[in-house]
Structures are given as C-alpha cells and as structure tokens.
Design an enzyme around this catalytic site. Structure first.
Site, PDB file in Angstrom:
ATOM      1  N   ASP A 214       0.832  -1.199   0.000  1.00 27.63           N
ATOM      2  CA  ASP A 214       0.000   0.000   0.000  1.00 27.63           C
ATOM      3  C   ASP A 214       0.873   1.258   0.000  1.00 27.63           C
ATOM      4  O   ASP A 214       1.842   1.343   0.762  1.00 27.63           O
ATOM      5  CB  ASP A 214      -0.879  -0.026   1.264  1.00 27.63           C
ATOM      6  CG  ASP A 214      -1.937   1.059   1.267  1.00 27.63           C
ATOM      7  OD1 ASP A 214      -2.789   1.035   0.374  1.00 27.63           O
ATOM      8  OD2 ASP A 214      -1.908   1.921   2.167  1.00 27.63           O
ATOM      9  N   GLU A 273       1.568  -0.631  -5.109  1.00 25.34           N
ATOM     10  CA  GLU A 273       0.573   0.387  -5.402  1.00 25.34           C
ATOM     11  C   GLU A 273       1.340   1.699  -5.402  1.00 25.34           C
ATOM     12  O   GLU A 273       1.614   2.268  -4.351  1.00 25.34           O
ATOM     13  CB  GLU A 273      -0.533   0.446  -4.343  1.00 25.34           C
ATOM     14  CG  GLU A 273      -1.610   1.440  -4.763  1.00 25.34           C
ATOM     15  CD  GLU A 273      -2.148   2.346  -3.658  1.00 25.34           C
ATOM     16  OE1 GLU A 273      -3.166   2.986  -3.883  1.00 25.34           O
ATOM     17  OE2 GLU A 273      -1.534   2.435  -2.575  1.00 25.34           O
TER      18      GLU A 273
HETATM   19  C1  GLC Z   1      -4.270   3.002  -0.711  1.00 24.99           C
HETATM   20  C2  GLC Z   1      -5.487   2.139  -0.552  1.00 24.99           C
HETATM   21  C3  GLC Z   1      -6.626   3.005  -0.121  1.00 24.99           C
HETATM   22  C4  GLC Z   1      -6.269   3.637   1.199  1.00 24.99           C
HETATM   23  C5  GLC Z   1      -4.954   4.378   1.119  1.00 24.99           C
HETATM   24  C6  GLC Z   1      -4.430   4.713   2.469  1.00 24.99           C
HETATM   25  O1  GLC Z   1      -4.403   3.932  -1.719  1.00 24.99           O
HETATM   26  O2  GLC Z   1      -5.738   1.446  -1.730  1.00 24.99           O
HETATM   27  O3  GLC Z   1      -7.820   2.279  -0.035  1.00 24.99           O
HETATM   28  O4  GLC Z   1      -7.277   4.526   1.576  1.00 24.99           O
HETATM   29  O5  GLC Z   1      -3.966   3.615   0.491  1.00 24.99           O
HETATM   30  O6  GLC Z   1      -3.956   3.568   3.103  1.00 24.99           O
END
Ligand code: GLC
Ligand code: MG
Length: 532
Positions: A214, A273
């Site tokens: 994340d 991500e």
């Molecule tokens: C990422 C996740 C999202 C979350 C954010 C903070 O973007 O996919 O759902 O709100 O991180 O952790």
C-alpha cells in the site's frame, strides 16, 4: 517418494511456476464486501474461504486480500493498529491460515496487503508517541508555524482533503498523508524497518505468497519537507513527483524487501501500489532487484479512445521491458469508480467494459480483476447517509468517494443481500442486482461472468497470450489490432461497426459476432480474439 513423484510429473504438462507473476491473473478480494460468513453484514475470512471455488472456476492464479488486520476501521482497515492479528470483524488467525491452506489446495496463491506508510492512531507506537515516549521519533512530529505554532509545519494536503497535519494536545503537529487516524511512519528510523521486516516474515511464515504494498511510493519524504506552493495537491498525484510521493528513497526499502522475499521458497512476490508520474518512473519499482509487479494506473485512467489506449500500452510496455519486467494491467479496484460506469455507464458502459476486459487479458503481462467486474457490476450511487469513506468526512475531500465501488457482491437469490451472507450488507445493494448475481450469470451464454471465465481459461490454453511479445497490425482509426503468437486481438472502440478482413478463426468475442470467410463486421465497442 518425492523423487518418484517428480519423475512421473515430468511426463505431464506441469503448470508453469517459474516467474508465475509475469503473466498471472490475480483477483482482488475486498474482504468486507466479498462474502459474509457470520451474518453480521460484513464480509470476512471464513466467508471468503467458502467462496474460493468461484475463483478457481474463474481460472485466476491468485487472490489478493485487502487488509483484515486489527484496526479501528477509520479507512476500511488501511489504518492498522496491530499487524499480526486478524480483526475480530474478519475472523481470527486460524481463519487466515485456513483460507491460505484452502486456496493452495485449489491451486490459488494468496497475496495479502501490507500498509507500511502509516499506522492507525490506535497503534501502540502512536499511543506511546502521544504520551511523549521515544516512539515519537517513529512518526513525523513537528512544531507548527506562526507566532503560537498555530499553523501546520508546511502546506501539504491530505489525499482525503484538508491539511496533512493535525495538532496534538502538547502543541506539536503530526503528519498524515491520509486521514488523521493514519499517522505517517518515519522510514528514516531503523525501528520502523526492523518492525516491517518482522511483520513480513510473520505472514510469509504463515504461508502467504506475497504482498500488495500500500502506498509503495509514499514512505520517504523529501528532506526538510518543503512546501509545494499549490492547493489541490490530490489532483497532482500521479502527475508529478511530489515531496511526499515517488521520492527516490523508497526504492531502497523495496530492494531490502525483495531480498527478504527471495530468501523464502516458492517465488513470493511484491506488487506496488505506486502512483508514479510516468511509465518510466513506475518501471523503477519493478527493476530486477525490486518488486515483481506495479499496477498500471495510467491504463486504468486512460479514456475510452483507441489511440490514447495504444499510446499507454506502448509506453508501458517499453518502460517495463527496459527493466526486464512485464506490465501489470488493471481496470478497477476499491479506490476508483468501477469501469463500467467510468466508460459511460448503462449498456454502453458494460459493452465497453466487456471489450476492455478482452483487450486487457490479451496484452502481454499480468492482470488484476477487481471483485465484481467479472459480473459487470456498475458503480452504485449511494445516499450520503450510508457513506463510510473517510474522504467524505474531511473538509474538501468530497471528490472521488469510494463507497460506490465497494458494495457487497451479489451471489444468488432474488433480493438483498443476494447471498452475500445471512444478515444484511454493510452498504446497501441496489434493487435489481438479481440478474447480476453469480448464480444468475453462471452457465448463461453471453453473460459477463461466462465471458471472463472463457477469457481467463482461453488465455491459458492459447499459448500465445500472457507473457511474450506483441505486434501492432494496421487497422482503421478508432480500432486496435495486434498479433500475439498464434492469436490476433481486434478492438473496435468506435460507436459504429467497422469492417476488417477476417483475421483468423474466431476464438472469443465480447459481443455476438458472425464473421464471413473474408470479411468481418466488428460491432461498435467490441473486442474479439482470433486464432491464426
Ligand atoms: C491506498 C489504498 C486506499 C487507502 C490508502 C491509504 O491507496 O488502496 O484504499 O485509503 O492507500 O492507506
Ligand atoms: Mg462477517
């Protein structure tokens, strides 16, 4: 015994496991909305385990589970208070273990989410930090600006809207790029590195096959935390390097995690991500000594336009190929408006979404499927009274609310909760989802579910799909035609039918299609696969 087994196995076509991630199809389970095992209206691990056969039948290689750890749920579990337990909402550790075991039995790998950029404000470290303990150095506390320190230390804004700083009772401010309940960790502190290595080991030892990382682009902040000098910074994410996103320092962390992953057997992977401003910057995350995959958000955000899509495809493939990795295609996830709706909604949106699925699954590389896209689910327009996205509760963060893509899945039956569980569902499902349920679409020729099943199965059977090369063939404006080894994919993105010379034998199509021997009329907004 093992040797004997190995010897017989070599006579059989064994599933290719080397570099499995390069062309894997991975299904994202948003745990709280997938399947509810205990009837409290919230999806959980036992519920997910019971539904794994759906994924096996779909033909995917792996499943990614969103966070199910101990959490006050200020941001759907992306605010983790304890990284080594399962939140009672979702079950317990034995349930996690049972899920991994069952998935492996069905031939599915399991990837779990790891949230290293921030913890929950209820995490033991942050509580100790607030109480003035040495843990304070593991977060970003700063004095404020202004005569009384009444202004935040810099002008950074939270992704969810409002300032990225909150003042504490003792007068200092702490940094949170997301909600105030998600204080950012200080990755310059050795204890943070040590703790996350230990957390990764904990889940690897439990048997998971990898991690979705994340905010993989966020852990390192620019020296001195300089002002940006502009408002509406959320709109700049992914468009340029920001002092809090895509800083070069994050790569050292990913390198160290790669070493850790490689020290385990079974090809465990990391997927980033990372919202990077260009295909080239994104490719840095998948260099040979870093992570295995990085979601291609430029593809996700690309408009329904053949030449724009071709440009994204070309630049993505060029960038990942230059570092020896494959591209990871994605159309939807739990943070964005579902692509049937993004592509215009209604029948048109669904038509385009089905075509986009075939396009995506024909491209070289790996692909993620977000739960419900295989059913053609649209974004749900929810009343404010049921919204839970923290962005909804923060000042000006009203855009891009994420509840509408998180409505629990319809599995069967005539009315809500459509087999989601015995109780209700934490977000209301629309009337009329009966026809979209897994049961209603199963075995129904032409249904979106059967389209996905055929596509994912065929992708494995036709040797030319998945990893490998592609070559563009000439085609009319508004269409895309490319060849893989033994397969041609045709996309007509236009609102009108287009005639092409029949490329081969029809293998699969997103709409009904009857090619003549020499020429085929590709219906509007459709995609087809041809064997050649
Ligand atoms: C990422 C996740 C999202 C979350 C954010 C903070 O973007 O996919 O759902 O709100 O991180 O952790
Ligand atoms: Mg439940």
């Amino acid at each position: 015994m093992t040797q004997e087994l190995a010897r017989t196995r070599t006579d059989q076509p064994v599933p290719r496991t080397t570099n499995w991630w390069r062309d894997a199809v991975i299904y994202q389970v948003y745990v709280r909305s997938f399947a509810d095992g205990d009837g409290d209206g919230i999806g959980d691990l036992p519920g997910a385990r019971a539904r794994l056969p759906h994924l096996a039948e779909l033909g995917v290689d792996a499943v990614w589970l969103t966070p199910f750890y101990g959490s006050p749920q200020a941001d759907g579990g992306y605010d983790v208070a304890d990284y080594r337990v399962v939140d009672p909402l979702f079950g317990n550790l034995a349930d996690a273990q049972a899920l991994v075991y069952e998935a492996h039995r069905l031939g599915l790998r399991v990837i779990v989410d790891i949230v290293p950029n921030h913890t929950s404000d209820q995490h033991a470290w942050f509580r100790a930090a607030l109480a003035g303990g040495e843990e304070r150095a593991r977060y970003h506390f700063r004095p404020g600006r202004g005569a009384e320190g009444e202004l935040p230390p810099n002008d950074w804004e939270s992704v969810f809207g409002g300032p990225a700083w909150t003042r504490t009772a003792d007068g200092d401010w702490y940094l949170h790029l997301f909600a105030a309940e998600q204080p950012d960790l200080n990755w310059e502190h050795p204890a943070v590195h040590k703790e996350f290595e230990s957390i990764l080991r904990f889940w690897l030892d439990l048997g998971v096959d990898g991690f979705r990382i994340d905010v993989a682009h966020g852990m390192i902040k620019a020296d001195g935390m300089p002002d940006i000098g502009r408002r509406e910074q959320a709109k700049m994410i992914g468009a340029q390097v920001l002092p809090f996103f895509d800083q070069d320092g994050v790569h050292e962390i990913h390198r160290s995690w790669r070493r850790l992953l490689d020290s385990y057997d079974g090809e465990r992977i990391g997927v980033a991500e990372a919202w990077a401003p260009s295909a080239e910057r994104l490719a840095l995350y998948v260099r040979p000594d870093e992570l295995h995959q990085a979601f291609n958000f430029q593809f996700l955000t690309c408009a329904w336009d053949a030449s724009a899509m071709r440009q994204v495809i070309d630049s993505s493939l060029a960038a990942t190929t230059s570092v020896g990795a494959t591209t990871t295609w994605v159309l939807s996830n739990h943070d964005v408006v579902r692509h049937t709706t993004r592509y215009g909604g209604g029948e048109q949106g669904l038509r385009r979404a089905r075509a986009a699925a075939l396009l995506t699954l024909a491209l070289p590389g790996s692909a993620y499927v977000y739960q419900g896209e295989e059913l053609g689910l649209p974004e749900v327009d929810l009343p404010d009274s049921v919204r839970q996205d923290p962005a909804f509760f923060r000042g000006d963060g009203q855009e891009g609310l994420r509840d509408g893509c998180r409505v629990p899945l319809p599995w069967s039956g005539d009315s809500a909760p459509y087999g989601f569980g015995r109780g209700g569902s934490w977000l209301p499902q629309p009337d009329g989802w009966k026809a979209l349920s897994v049961a209603a679409q199963s075995g129904e020729p032409g249904s979106t579910l059967e389209l996905y099943r055929s596509a994912i199965t065929l992708r494995k059977q036709l040797t030319g799909l998945g990893d490998g090369e592609m070559e563009w063939l000439e085609s009319p404006v508004g269409t895309l035609v490319f060849r893989r080894s033994g397969v041609v994919c045709t996309l007509n993105a236009l609102a009108d039918a287009v005639e092409l010379p029949t490329p081969g034998r029809l293998a699969l199509s997103s709409v009904e299609l009857t090619p003549a021997a020499d020429v085929v009329r590709l219906p509007a907004e459709s995609c087809a696969w041809w064997t050649v």
